[in-house]
Motif scaffolding. Structure first.
Motif, short mmCIF file in Angstrom:
data_model
loop_
_atom_site.label_atom_id
_atom_site.label_comp_id
_atom_site.label_asym_id
_atom_site.label_seq_id
_atom_site.Cartn_x
_atom_site.Cartn_y
_atom_site.Cartn_z
N GLN A 102 34.39 -23.87 -69.44
CA GLN A 102 34.40 -22.70 -68.57
C GLN A 102 35.72 -22.68 -67.79
N SER A 103 36.17 -21.48 -67.40
CA SER A 103 37.46 -21.42 -66.69
C SER A 103 37.31 -21.78 -65.20
N GLU A 104 36.11 -21.66 -64.67
CA GLU A 104 35.91 -21.93 -63.23
C GLU A 104 35.90 -23.45 -62.98
N HIS A 105 36.63 -23.88 -61.96
CA HIS A 105 36.66 -25.30 -61.58
C HIS A 105 35.26 -25.76 -61.17
N ALA A 106 34.95 -27.02 -61.51
CA ALA A 106 33.60 -27.55 -61.23
C ALA A 106 33.21 -27.46 -59.76
N VAL A 107 34.17 -27.66 -58.87
CA VAL A 107 33.83 -27.65 -57.44
C VAL A 107 33.47 -26.22 -57.01
N ASN A 108 34.24 -25.25 -57.48
CA ASN A 108 33.90 -23.84 -57.18
C ASN A 108 32.55 -23.48 -57.78
N TYR A 109 32.33 -23.95 -59.01
CA TYR A 109 31.05 -23.67 -59.69
C TYR A 109 29.88 -24.25 -58.89
N MET A 110 30.03 -25.48 -58.44
CA MET A 110 28.94 -26.10 -57.67
C MET A 110 28.65 -25.30 -56.40
N VAL A 111 29.70 -24.97 -55.67
CA VAL A 111 29.51 -24.24 -54.41
C VAL A 111 28.82 -22.90 -54.69
N ARG A 112 29.34 -22.17 -55.67
CA ARG A 112 28.78 -20.84 -55.97
C ARG A 112 27.32 -20.95 -56.41
N THR A 113 27.05 -21.88 -57.30
CA THR A 113 25.70 -21.98 -57.87
C THR A 113 24.70 -22.42 -56.80
N ILE A 114 25.10 -23.36 -55.99
CA ILE A 114 24.17 -23.87 -54.96
C ILE A 114 23.94 -22.80 -53.88
N MET A 115 25.01 -22.09 -53.50
CA MET A 115 24.85 -21.05 -52.47
C MET A 115 24.04 -19.87 -52.99
N ASP A 116 24.13 -19.58 -54.27
CA ASP A 116 23.40 -18.44 -54.84
C ASP A 116 21.93 -18.76 -55.12
N ALA A 117 21.61 -20.03 -55.26
CA ALA A 117 20.24 -20.41 -55.61
C ALA A 117 19.37 -20.38 -54.35
N PRO A 118 18.06 -20.17 -54.53
CA PRO A 118 17.18 -20.26 -53.36
C PRO A 118 17.29 -21.64 -52.70
N GLU A 119 17.08 -21.67 -51.40
CA GLU A 119 17.20 -22.92 -50.65
C GLU A 119 16.22 -23.97 -51.22
N GLY A 120 16.71 -25.18 -51.40
CA GLY A 120 15.84 -26.27 -51.86
C GLY A 120 15.54 -26.25 -53.34
N GLU A 121 16.25 -25.42 -54.11
CA GLU A 121 15.93 -25.33 -55.53
C GLU A 121 16.72 -26.31 -56.39
N LEU A 122 18.01 -26.45 -56.12
CA LEU A 122 18.87 -27.20 -57.04
C LEU A 122 18.99 -28.68 -56.69
N THR A 123 18.99 -29.49 -57.74
CA THR A 123 19.26 -30.92 -57.61
C THR A 123 20.58 -31.20 -58.31
N VAL A 124 21.44 -31.99 -57.67
CA VAL A 124 22.67 -32.43 -58.35
C VAL A 124 22.49 -33.89 -58.73
N CYS A 125 22.74 -34.18 -60.01
CA CYS A 125 22.64 -35.56 -60.51
C CYS A 125 24.05 -36.04 -60.78
N THR A 126 24.49 -37.06 -60.09
CA THR A 126 25.84 -37.56 -60.36
C THR A 126 25.75 -38.86 -61.16
N LEU A 127 26.50 -38.87 -62.26
CA LEU A 127 26.47 -40.02 -63.19
C LEU A 127 27.83 -40.71 -63.23
N GLY A 128 28.72 -40.29 -62.35
CA GLY A 128 30.07 -40.87 -62.31
C GLY A 128 30.51 -40.93 -60.85
N PRO A 129 31.81 -41.09 -60.61
CA PRO A 129 32.31 -41.02 -59.23
C PRO A 129 31.89 -39.69 -58.61
N MET A 130 31.58 -39.71 -57.29
CA MET A 130 30.93 -38.54 -56.67
C MET A 130 31.94 -37.52 -56.14
N THR A 131 33.15 -37.53 -56.69
CA THR A 131 34.25 -36.71 -56.18
C THR A 131 33.93 -35.22 -56.13
#
Ligand code: BDR
Ligand code: CA
Length: 314
Positions: A102-131
Motif C-alpha cells: 500500500q502507498s500509505e505509511h504504516a504509522v499513518n494507516y494505524m492512526v487512521r484505522t484506529i481513529m475511524d474504528a468504533p472505540e474499543g474495537e481494534l487490537t494491535v498485535c506487535t510481533l517485532g520491535p514496537m516502533t
C-alpha cells in the motif's frame, strides 16, 4: 460473535509467518484488517516483501500490507539474520509477491484505522520491535483510549533475555518504543519468552503439519525446518519455540495460558539491562498493573489448534 478485528505489526521472520498464517486460518474468530511492517529481524524492505509473500501463501492478497519504520525511534537497527537467514524467510521457496505494498505509511494507516474504528474495537498485535505503534501514539495520542488491547510478543523475566542476558530481541531493538507503549495506559498483554519457551514445536508435530498436504502447511513446515537450526545450544532437544505464534494462540484460546496482571516497566537507561521488561510479579512496588503477563501455555491444545488452522489454508 463477530470476529475480533486486529492489525498485525510484524517483521517476518519465520515465526511471524506462523503467527500470520495461524490468524488468517481463523477467519471465524479473527479479522486481520491490515498488516504493518517494521525493520527488525531483517531490514524493512525484506520484512515488507516477506509479509506480502505470506498473505499470498495464505491466499489472502486482499489483506493490505503497509510498510512502516525502517529503524527504531532512537537507536540503530539491530537485525537477526543469524536466526532467520539473509532473507528473513529462509527455508521456503516462496515466489516474488505480485501484490503491491500500500502507498500509505504504516504509522499513518494505524492512526487512521484506529481513529475511524468504533472505540474499543481494534487490537494491535506487535510481533517485532514496537516502533510503528509507539510512533502512531506519538503522532495521535488519542489512539490509546480507542484501542481494545495491544498483544505483543516480546520481553521476558524469569528466563532472562535472548538478545542480551536481560533483554528479549523485540524489546532490545527498540526499548524506547516499548517504553512508550507500556507507559501509555493502553491495556497490554505480553507473550514474552517465559511463555513462548513453554510451547516447543517438535519435529513430529512438523511432520504432521506437512502431512496435511496443504501448500501453506508444507511451506510453513519448510520455514520451521530452517528456523529450528538455531538454538541447539540452548534447548538441548530438537524442539523449538515458535514465539510470535503465541500471540495468535492467545487471541484464539486465552484459557490455555497462565497469566497474571502485573506492573511492567521497560529499562531504557542502564547499559547492562537496557530493553529488559521488569515485571513486578509479586506486586512489591504498588505500581499500577499495566500488563497482563503470559507465563505458560498448555502446549497440546495450542499445537492442535495451530495445525488445524494452518492446514485449513489453501
Ligand atoms: C522475537 O524475535 C524475533 O527474532 C522473532 O521473530 C520474535 O518476534 C523472539 O525474541
Ligand atoms: Ca517477529
Amino acid at each position: 460473535m463477530a470476529p475480533r478485528k486486529i492489525i498485525i505489526d510484524t517483521d517476518p521472520g519465520q515465526d511471524d509467518a506462523f503467527a500470520i498464517l495461524f490468524a488468517l486460518g481463523s477467519p471465524d474468530e479473527l479479522d486481520v484488517v491490515g498488516i504493518t511492517t517494521v525493520g527488525g529481524n531483517v531490514p524493512l524492505a525484506l520484512t515488507s516483501k516477506n509479509a506480502l509473500k505470506v498473505v499470498e501463501l495464505a491466499g489472502r492478497p486482499d489483506v493490505p500490507v503497509h510498510a512502516g519504520c525502517p529503524a527504531p525511534m532512537v537507536r540503530k537497527l539491530i537485525t537477526a539474520e543469524y536466526v532467520h537467514g539473509e532473507t528473513g524467510l529462509d527455508g521456503a521457496d516462496l515466489p516474488e509477491p505480485v501484490t503491491p505494498l500500500q502507498s500509505e505509511h504504516a504509522v499513518n494507516y494505524m492512526v487512521r484505522t484506529i481513529m475511524d474504528a468504533p472505540e474499543g474495537e481494534l487490537t494491535v498485535c506487535t510481533l517485532g520491535p514496537m516502533t510503528n505503534l509507539a510512533m502512531a501514539m506519538t503522532m495521535e495520542p488519542r489512539i490509546v483510549s480507542r484501542l481494545r488491547e495491544v498483544v505483543l510478543m516480546g520481553g521476558g523475566f524469569f528466563q532472562g533475555g535472548n538478545a542480551t542476558p536481560a533483554a528479549e530481541f523485540n524489546i532490545f531493538v527498540d526499548p524506547h518504543a516499548a517504553h512508550k507503549v507500556f507507559d501509555s495506559g493502553v491495556p497490554v498483554t505480553m507473550a514474552g519468552i517465559d511463555c513462548t519457551y513453554t510451547a516447543l514445536m517438535t519435529p513430529e508435530w512438523l511432520d504432521r503439519l506437512r502431512a496435511t498436504g496443504s501448500r501453506a502447511a508444507i511451506e510453513a513446515a519448510n520455514l520451521a525446518d530452517f528456523y529450528r537450526q538455531y538454538g541447539t545450544h540452548k534447548f538441548e532437544t530438537p524442539a523449538r519455540p515458535i514465539h510470535d505464534a503465541c500471540v495468535t494462540g492467545y487471541l484464539l484460546a486465552p484459557q490455555i495460558y497462565e497469566q497474571r496482571q502485573c506492573a511492567v516497566t521497560i529499562d531504557i537507561v542502564s547499559p547492562e539491562t537496557i530493553g529488559m521488561t521488569v515485571v513486578d510479579w509479586w506486586h512489591v512496588t504498588g505500581r499500577r498493573k499495566n500488563c497482563n503477563v503470559l507465563r505458560r501455555i498448555d502446549p497440546a491444545p495450542f499445537f492442535k489448534l495451530m495445525l488445524e488452522r494452518i492446514s485449513a489454508l489453501p
